[in-house]
Write a protein that holds these residues in place. Structure first.
Motif, PDB file in Angstrom:
ATOM      1  N   ASN A 335      -2.051  -2.843  17.849  1.00 43.81           N
ATOM      2  CA  ASN A 335      -1.336  -2.265  16.709  1.00 43.81           C
ATOM      3  C   ASN A 335      -0.509  -3.315  15.979  1.00 43.81           C
ATOM      4  OD1 ASN A 335      -2.323   0.329  17.217  1.00 43.81           O
ATOM      5  ND2 ASN A 335      -0.656   0.788  18.646  1.00 43.81           N
ATOM      6  N   ASP A 338      -2.730  -5.041  13.642  1.00 46.79           N
ATOM      7  CA  ASP A 338      -3.512  -4.125  12.794  1.00 46.79           C
ATOM      8  C   ASP A 338      -4.991  -4.139  13.174  1.00 46.79           C
ATOM      9  OD1 ASP A 338      -1.335  -3.223  11.315  1.00 46.79           O
ATOM     10  OD2 ASP A 338      -1.457  -4.950   9.958  1.00 46.79           O
ATOM     11  N   ARG A 339      -5.264  -4.157  14.447  1.00 48.96           N
ATOM     12  CA  ARG A 339      -6.642  -4.132  14.959  1.00 48.96           C
ATOM     13  C   ARG A 339      -7.028  -2.682  15.181  1.00 48.96           C
ATOM     14  NH1 ARG A 339     -11.008  -3.518  17.698  1.00 48.96           N
ATOM     15  NH2 ARG A 339     -11.913  -5.206  18.956  1.00 48.96           N
ATOM     16  N   PRO A 340      -7.962  -2.125  14.410  1.00 50.29           N
ATOM     17  CA  PRO A 340      -8.353  -0.725  14.610  1.00 50.29           C
ATOM     18  C   PRO A 340      -9.064  -0.553  15.951  1.00 50.29           C
ATOM     19  CG  PRO A 340      -9.799  -1.795  13.017  1.00 50.29           C
ATOM     20  CD  PRO A 340      -8.709  -2.777  13.308  1.00 50.29           C
ATOM     21  N   GLY A 342     -11.359   2.038  18.375  1.00 50.97           N
ATOM     22  CA  GLY A 342     -12.203   3.219  18.471  1.00 50.97           C
ATOM     23  C   GLY A 342     -12.278   3.731  19.893  1.00 50.97           C
TER      24      GLY A 342
END
Length: 473
Positions: A335, A338-340, A342
């Protein structure tokens, strides 16, 4: 010693020592540094005595477990439950991170604080070398290979001299199985030697644990003196999430132990008070071994053989608190950058955290933080930069990590041995109560009473007649 003994067993006293240490670190840093030095000496003494205690306790535990019915099934169940609880903590940490999202949407001053900390760390090291994405696979493979070489050593004396707990425990298990296969007549002399060594090491650790108030004072002073308030505020979302998860999982493990033992939750907490305080304030996963063995066997009534096998094993291998810590830390770093993430990423985090926790077996303190890079590398996240941030707050997280792991070990003991009559013993408070026999009561009917009275009159008449006869002669 008489002054430190009540302090080391009092929750309020230890909290007061920590508060006084935090104040001392702010206004008198040299005094706090001196207390921290004494605390490190305490940890050195405890670790020195805990390693041979781990070995000897494993010998006795294997001997007694092998005498119980289905020993192979029990040992396999212990391993499966330990692994299951570690996976559960890794999954719980991942889910909590996905829901709470620590590290997301931080204010600008938090990022400025992180940047200053990284630059300060780079200046202290006289170099700026942060690997972001390159060499991730090599780092993972190297760490894994090192962990397996340490777990299955080719030279037992080498790992014994170097102090690698994984290798020492592997050699101890092999020797202990062979030791347990021999008859008691063949091993009576060696067993007496082990018993004497065991009790001596217990006394050493018990005496050393009297310095826990000094350690709590010194650690609090060190944290307050070397951790800027801005850094604590920037890492606040992670700390709150981690401490809340540790409290919830620790409470669940305690409730499970109470249910399997058939005892009130208050009694379980009171019996485990000493090992919990030692694990929370000492920063050592092995310092609480003798207290945990005593609490789970003598006070709560579980089989001492199973307790003596699982507690040393769990102090090294059952790293449930580390699995929780690694999973939450990975979500925080993702976070932060800003690493998404899944569903597949969350699955990788959960199970990789368990693997990293297993690889960190036998490590404590800052050495544990380095294994977080195993999980971060799998997600192509900057491991070195993140480690710098977490080293700053590690002294705050180390105690809760140890407590979660300790309560997970207690839950494994309760699940394996509770409810088995051949493995249960009477708890100490019950054994201490003297046995009082119920008074005998006689109840006679009227007919029986008349018969007894007639028999008594007949006997009395015969005695009188015999006396008259003897007197007449």
């Amino acid at each position: 010693m008489n002054v430190l003994k009540p302090l080391s067993g009092s929750t309020l006293a230890l909290l007061a020592c920590m508060a006084a240490g935090a104040l001392c670190g702010l206004v008198a840093e040299p005094a706090g540094a001196l207390a921290y030095l004494f605390g490190q000496l305490y940890l050195a003494v405890v670790n020195m005595a805990a390693m041979p205690l781990l070995v000897v306790a494993t010998f006795f535990g294997l001997r007694q477990v092998c005498e119980l019915p289905r020993p192979a099934w029990r040992v396999g169940t212990i391993g499966a439950l330990a692994l299951g609880l570690m996976v559960l903590c890794g999954v719980a940490g991942t889910l909590a991170g996905a829901l709470a999202m620590p590290g997301a949407h931080l204010p600008e001053h938090a990022y400025a604080t992180f940047g200053e900390r990284l630059l300060q760390s780079a200046g202290d090291a006289q170099e700026v070398g942060v690997t972001l994405f390159d060499g991730a696979d090599a780092a993972v493979s190297q760490t894994s290979a090192y962990g397996w070489r340490e777990a299955v050593p080719d030279n037992f004396y080498r790992v014994l001299a170097q102090g690698h707990p994984l290798g020492i425990l592997a050699g101890t298990l092999l020797f202990g199985l062979a030791f347990a296969a021999l008859s008691r007549e063949q091993t009576s002399m060696l067993g007496n030697v082990f018993e004497g060594v065991y009790r001596t090491l217990e006394i050493i650790i018990e005496r050393a644990n009297l310095l826990i108030p000094v350690l709590a004072f010194g650690t609090a002073a060190w944290v307050s003196a070397h951790t800027p308030p801005a850094m604590l505020a920037a890492m606040g979302s992670f700390l709150v999430c981690f401490l809340a998860c540790a409290a919830v999982l620790g409470g669940a493990a305690t409730a499970l132990t109470a249910r399997r033992a058939g005892l009130p939750l208050v009694q379980i907490v009171a019996s485990l008070k000493a090992p919990l305080l030692v694990g929370l304030t000492s920063g050592s996963a092995t310092a609480s071994i003798p207290h945990t063995i005593e609490a789970m066997s003598a006070r709560l009534g579980f089989s001492r053989g199973i307790v003596e096998l699982i507690v040393p094993f769990g102090a090294v291998f059952v790293r449930a608190g580390s699995a929780l810590y690694f999973s939450l830390a990975t979500v925080f770093v993702a976070n932060l950058y800003d690493r998404p993430l899944g569903a597949g990423d969350f699955a990788v985090i959960a199970f990789a955290s368990v693997g990293a926790a297993f690889l960190s077996s036998g490590k404590s303190g800052v050495a544990t933080v380095g294994y977080m890079g195993v999980v971060l590398s799998l997600l192509q996240l900057p491991a070195e930069a993140a480690s710098v941030l977490f080293v700053t707050i590690d002294l705050i997280c180390e105690g809760p990590r140890n407590v979660v792991s300790l309560l997970a070990v207690c839950a494994v003991i309760a699940l394996v041995s509770a409810g088995l009559p051949s493995e249960r013993v009477m708890p100490e408070p019950l054994r201490a109560q003297p046995q009082v026999r119920a008074p005998l009561r006689f109840a006679l009917s009227r007919g029986q009473l008349a018969l007894v009275a007639g028999c008594a009159m007949t006997v009395a008449s015969l005695i009188v007649l015999m006396g008259i006869g003897v007197g007449a002669k």
